[in-house]
Design a protein around this motif. Structure first.
Motif, PDB file in Angstrom:
ATOM      1  N   PHE A   1      10.515  -4.267   9.663  1.00 13.26           N
ATOM      2  CA  PHE A   1      10.125  -5.675   9.692  1.00 13.26           C
ATOM      3  C   PHE A   1      11.216  -6.519  10.346  1.00 13.26           C
ATOM      4  O   PHE A   1      12.349  -6.055  10.507  1.00 13.26           O
TER       5      PHE A   1
ATOM      6  N   PRO B   1       6.862   4.859  -5.944  1.00 15.19           N
ATOM      7  CA  PRO B   1       7.259   3.643  -6.658  1.00 15.19           C
ATOM      8  C   PRO B   1       7.016   2.401  -5.817  1.00 15.19           C
ATOM      9  O   PRO B   1       6.851   2.484  -4.596  1.00 15.19           O
ATOM     10  N   SER B   2       7.005   1.261  -6.482  1.00  9.67           N
ATOM     11  CA  SER B   2       6.797  -0.012  -5.798  1.00  9.67           C
ATOM     12  C   SER B   2       7.831  -0.177  -4.680  1.00  9.67           C
ATOM     13  O   SER B   2       8.997   0.131  -4.864  1.00  9.67           O
ATOM     14  N   GLY B   3       7.365  -0.613  -3.521  1.00  7.43           N
ATOM     15  CA  GLY B   3       8.277  -0.854  -2.396  1.00  7.43           C
ATOM     16  C   GLY B   3       8.525   0.351  -1.512  1.00  7.43           C
ATOM     17  O   GLY B   3       9.311   0.271  -0.575  1.00  7.43           O
ATOM     18  N   CYS B   4       7.838   1.464  -1.767  1.00  5.81           N
ATOM     19  CA  CYS B   4       8.132   2.682  -0.999  1.00  5.81           C
ATOM     20  C   CYS B   4       7.391   2.730   0.337  1.00  5.81           C
ATOM     21  O   CYS B   4       7.580   3.653   1.120  1.00  5.81           O
ATOM     22  N   GLY B   5       6.514   1.751   0.599  1.00  9.59           N
ATOM     23  CA  GLY B   5       5.873   1.696   1.914  1.00  9.59           C
ATOM     24  C   GLY B   5       4.386   2.028   1.924  1.00  9.59           C
ATOM     25  O   GLY B   5       3.785   2.144   2.990  1.00  9.59           O
ATOM     26  N   LYS B   6       3.767   2.136   0.758  1.00  9.75           N
ATOM     27  CA  LYS B   6       2.352   2.532   0.684  1.00  9.75           C
ATOM     28  C   LYS B   6       1.446   1.511   1.370  1.00  9.75           C
ATOM     29  O   LYS B   6       0.609   1.861   2.205  1.00  9.75           O
ATOM     30  N   THR B   7       1.607   0.248   0.980  1.00  7.27           N
ATOM     31  CA  THR B   7       0.759  -0.794   1.557  1.00  7.27           C
ATOM     32  C   THR B   7       1.007  -0.909   3.058  1.00  7.27           C
ATOM     33  O   THR B   7       0.056  -1.056   3.845  1.00  7.27           O
ATOM     34  N   THR B   8       2.268  -0.809   3.455  1.00  6.81           N
ATOM     35  CA  THR B   8       2.588  -0.897   4.882  1.00  6.81           C
ATOM     36  C   THR B   8       1.871   0.210   5.650  1.00  6.81           C
ATOM     37  O   THR B   8       1.305  -0.044   6.727  1.00  6.81           O
TER      38      THR B   8
ATOM     39  N   ALA C   1      10.305  -0.083   6.316  1.00  8.75           N
ATOM     40  CA  ALA C   1       9.272   0.215   5.320  1.00  8.75           C
ATOM     41  C   ALA C   1       8.696   1.618   5.505  1.00  8.75           C
ATOM     42  O   ALA C   1       8.269   2.248   4.541  1.00  8.75           O
TER      43      ALA C   1
ATOM     44  N   ASP D   1      13.074  -8.819   9.350  1.00  7.01           N
ATOM     45  CA  ASP D   1      14.329  -9.017   8.611  1.00  7.01           C
ATOM     46  C   ASP D   1      15.132  -7.713   8.503  1.00  7.01           C
ATOM     47  O   ASP D   1      16.144  -7.661   7.813  1.00  7.01           O
TER      48      ASP D   1
ATOM     49  N   THR E   1      14.043  -4.762   7.251  1.00 14.20           N
ATOM     50  CA  THR E   1      13.553  -3.821   6.235  1.00 14.20           C
ATOM     51  C   THR E   1      12.826  -2.655   6.913  1.00 14.20           C
ATOM     52  O   THR E   1      11.914  -2.860   7.708  1.00 14.20           O
TER      53      THR E   1
END
Ligand code: ADP
Ligand code: MG
Length: 367
Positions: A13, A38-45, A19, A15, A17
């Protein structure tokens, strides 16, 4: 319907990050794949990159046999169901279901037919004239699914679609989703942070951490043959206990040092893990699942431990304890029933020696 591939996809991203890191994966046509981590591991991305809502920084996204980088979301014909269902509150269920088809300027007849079919499949026929506020959480969730189904997409993407529902409803809808997927046979990627959901839903599960694929396997293989300490700790509740130990070679073969005691590893462990012999004399991480422990009179090996906490769940008790060798965190044992012990104090536990796992100090499994 279509197969889906990620080829060395990275997403950084603005900034800075990162992902997704060199994310590669093939999902077969008609397969039900689950992304878990876990949350933030890139699934949604990963889903957004596939749906065309984000462009990857590097790599290729393939749907069917076409590279779709640069394609609009509409042209990709991928439907996404989100955690917050984002239904239009002022529209009836019918209008919500028709909405994506109107956007696509579909003929009225065909639109009616598709909505009727989705309503039938999802058991929404009696609710078509209601507004979202007049529906339960589970019903709203079904409307959101319906809105994806009516589009007859090549791929379904579901991003934690059940997180807003209570545990009971989640279990029920989980079964519905699995049945629906089998019926339509549409390639589906389902995202969750819940390992139980992943283990019960997926043909194959993709375990992710920090933007990296950790392991892609059938649920049972993830449990029985984790590729590294991350997967070993993530799958199972509690996950696998891990601690540093030394492997020692002697006339009895290879032994593991637990405190002052040396336990010879049974031949079947060595047969299943041919790489283990190369670690004789060295430090490794040992892994034991909570289910590897038993009351001392049942296990082949016996250790004495100091109990730190108990969680009595009725049918089983989780015992958190410190063994006689140094560990960073207490270990967990799962014992059937109520073992009838004091909250704190000494306890003798058995260990099934064939249930040992070993990992390099960097976390990769030794088999
Ligand atoms: P998950 O769905 O597994 O919880 P995400 O894919 O949402 O994870 O996020 C992966 C990482 O990327 C996180 O560190 C998140 O904060 C970051 N991230 C997501 N979207 C953006 C964005 N638009 N800009 C900057 N960072 C983002
Ligand atoms: Mg997410």
């Amino acid at each position: 319907m279509a197969a889906v591939s990620f080829r060395q996809v990275s997403k950084v991203f603005e900034d800075g990050t990162r992902a997704l890191v060199d994310f590669s994966l093939d999902v077969n046509d008609g397969e039900f794949a689950v992304f878990v981590g876990p949350s933030g591991c890139g699934k949604t991305t990963a889903l957004r990159v596939l749906a065309g809502l984000e462009e990857p920084t590097e790599g290729e996204v393939i749907i069917g046999d076409q590279v779709v980088n640069g394609w609009t979301p509409q042209r990709r014909n991928v439907a996404m169901v989100f955690q917050n269902y984002a239904l239009y509150p002022h529209m009836t269920v019918r209008a919500n279901l028709e909405f994506p088809l109107r956007m696509a300027k579909m003929a009225r007849e065909e639109m009616r037919r598709r909505v009727a079919r989705a309503a039938d499949v999802l058991d929404l026929a009696g609710l078509l004239e209601r507004r979202p506020a007049e529906l339960s959480g589970g019903q709203r969730q079904r409307v959101a699914m319906g809105r994806a189904i009516v589009r007859d997409p090549r791929v379904f993407l579901m991003d934690e679609p059940l997180s807003n529902l209570d545990a009971r409803l989640r279990t029920q809808i989980r079964a519905d989703i699995a049945a629906l997927q089998r019926r339509f046979g549409t390639t589906t990627i389902y995202v969750t942070h819940d390992q139980v959901e992943a283990m019960t839903l997926g043909d194959r599960v993709v375990v992710m951490n920090a933007g990296l694929v950790q392991q892609v396997d059938a649920p049972r293989r993830l449990y029985e043959r984790p590729a590294n300490t991350f997967v070993a700790g993530f799958v199972g509740s509690p996950g696998m206990n891990l601690f540093r130990t030394r492997l020692v070679s002697s006339t009895e073969g290879l032994s593991v040092h637990l405190g002052d005691i040396r336990f010879p590893l049974p031949p079947e462990i060595l047969a299943e893990r041919p790489q283990l012999a190369a670690h004789a004399g060295g430090q490794v991480l040992a892994g034991l699942r909570p289910e590897a422990f038993s009351r001392a009179d049942e296990g082949a090996w016996r250790i004495d431990v100091g109990v730190e906490a108990l969680e009595a769940l009725g049918h089983e008790t989780l015992v958190y304890f410190r063994p006689a060798w140094p560990v960073e965190n207490p270990l967990a044992a799962r014992l059937p029933g109520r073992p009838g012990m004091e909250k704190e104090g000494q306890l003798a536990l058995g260990i099934d020696p064939s249930s040992f796992y070993f990992f390099e100090l960097d976390g990769s499994a030794i088999y």
